[in-house]
Design an enzyme around this catalytic site. Structure first.
Site, short mmCIF file in Angstrom:
data_model
loop_
_atom_site.label_atom_id
_atom_site.label_comp_id
_atom_site.label_asym_id
_atom_site.label_seq_id
_atom_site.Cartn_x
_atom_site.Cartn_y
_atom_site.Cartn_z
N LYS A 34 0.85 -1.19 0.00
CA LYS A 34 0.00 0.00 0.00
C LYS A 34 0.88 1.24 0.00
CE LYS A 34 -2.19 1.70 3.69
NZ LYS A 34 -2.03 3.19 3.67
N ASP A 61 -3.34 4.39 -1.96
CA ASP A 61 -4.29 4.85 -0.95
C ASP A 61 -4.28 6.38 -0.90
OD1 ASP A 61 -6.02 5.01 1.18
OD2 ASP A 61 -4.52 4.46 2.70
N LYS A 63 -7.41 8.23 -1.00
CA LYS A 63 -8.66 8.69 -0.39
C LYS A 63 -9.24 9.89 -1.15
CE LYS A 63 -7.31 7.14 4.25
NZ LYS A 63 -5.93 6.72 3.94
N ASP A 66 -13.55 14.90 -3.77
CA ASP A 66 -13.68 16.20 -4.44
C ASP A 66 -15.00 16.17 -5.20
OD1 ASP A 66 -13.07 18.72 -5.76
OD2 ASP A 66 -10.96 18.28 -5.40
N THR A 117 -9.60 4.60 11.00
CA THR A 117 -9.44 3.78 12.21
C THR A 117 -8.82 4.57 13.36
OG1 THR A 117 -7.37 2.92 11.30
CG2 THR A 117 -9.34 1.57 11.02
N GLY A 208 0.67 -2.34 8.89
CA GLY A 208 1.76 -1.37 8.82
C GLY A 208 2.87 -1.68 9.79
N ARG A 209 2.83 -1.03 10.95
CA ARG A 209 3.96 -1.05 11.86
C ARG A 209 4.30 -2.42 12.43
NH1 ARG A 209 1.90 4.75 14.07
NH2 ARG A 209 0.03 3.89 13.12
#
Length: 230
Positions: A34, A61, A63, A66, A117, A208-209
């Site tokens: 991602k 990603d 998002k 508009d 989240t 992720g982490r």
């Protein structure tokens, strides 16, 4: 890729990202990755093309949020990068979502972000001036996305089952906020483990982490896969 596990490349630049991915280039089944706003805005489309050429499945990603015409044109431009997944924001509404769908091409899947989240229910209610609870709000946004032709949602694992009930089994339910047991929650509020996310109805994960901050990222990634598949 029916049940993808995406590694969130939350790095500031291409150099750091290449160093992290070096060991993953050596494994046969390369992970899905991602690319978020930080890395994309730093390095641009060419870096996306580089990673795609190395065999990675790409989830961009951004998002997008508009007016419908602008989002439609943006999606058409991004489709030329041959990414497999792209996020738009469900709060953009039906017209915007349908414009995104109309311009995505055949290969790219669109995922609608419901609520971040990092938001607790109190955060959401105060920021968006709403009295609805988190589950009600997420389900509403997911239904908008589903009815607009979007391929799936990005939402917390705890909401995946509710989304499934209001859509269908083919509607993707990709869940960030994933942590291996014992890892820090950091700035996330609605999190769970890979195994629990599967039980709750998720069809894909963003990690992720738990992987990127590990002393052995490949081993951590493989542990996520094991928990996700068992």
């Amino acid at each position: 890729m029916k049940r993808p596990v995406f590694i969130a490349l939350d790095f500031p630049d291409a150099k750091t990202t290449r160093l992290f991915l070096n060991d993953f280039l050596k494994i046969a089944d390369k992970p899905a990755i991602k690319i978020g706003m930080e890395l994309f805005f730093a390095e641009g489309p060419e870096f996306v093309r580089e990673l795609h050429s190395q065999g990675f499945t790409i989830f961009l990603d951004l998002k997008l949020y508009d007016i419908p015409t602008t989002v439609g044109h943006a999606v058409a431009s991004i489709a030329k990068l041959n990414v497999q997944y792209l996020t738009v924001h469900a709060a953009g509404g039906t017209k915007m979502l349908r414009q995104a769908v109309a311009n995505k091409g055949k290969e790219m899947k669109l995922l609608a972000v419901t609520q971040l989240t990092s938001f607790s229910e109190a955060d959401m209610q105060a920021t968006q001036l709403t009295s609805s609870n988190m589950t009600e709000n997420v389900i509403h946004l997911a239904e908008l996305a589903y009815q607009s032709g979007i391929d799936g949602t990005i939402s917390a694992p705890l909401e995946a089952g509710f989304i499934q009930q209001k859509t269908n089994d083919s509607f993707l339910r990709i869940t960030p906020g994933i942590r291996l047991t014992g890892d820090s929650t950091d700035d996330q509020n609605r999190i769970t483990t890979p195994a629990k996310a599967r039980e709750l109805g998720a069809t894909g994960l963003v990690v992720g982490r738990s992987v990127t901050k590990s002393n052995d990222p490949v081993a951590a990634y493989q542990r996520v896969l094991l928990e996700w598949s068992n």
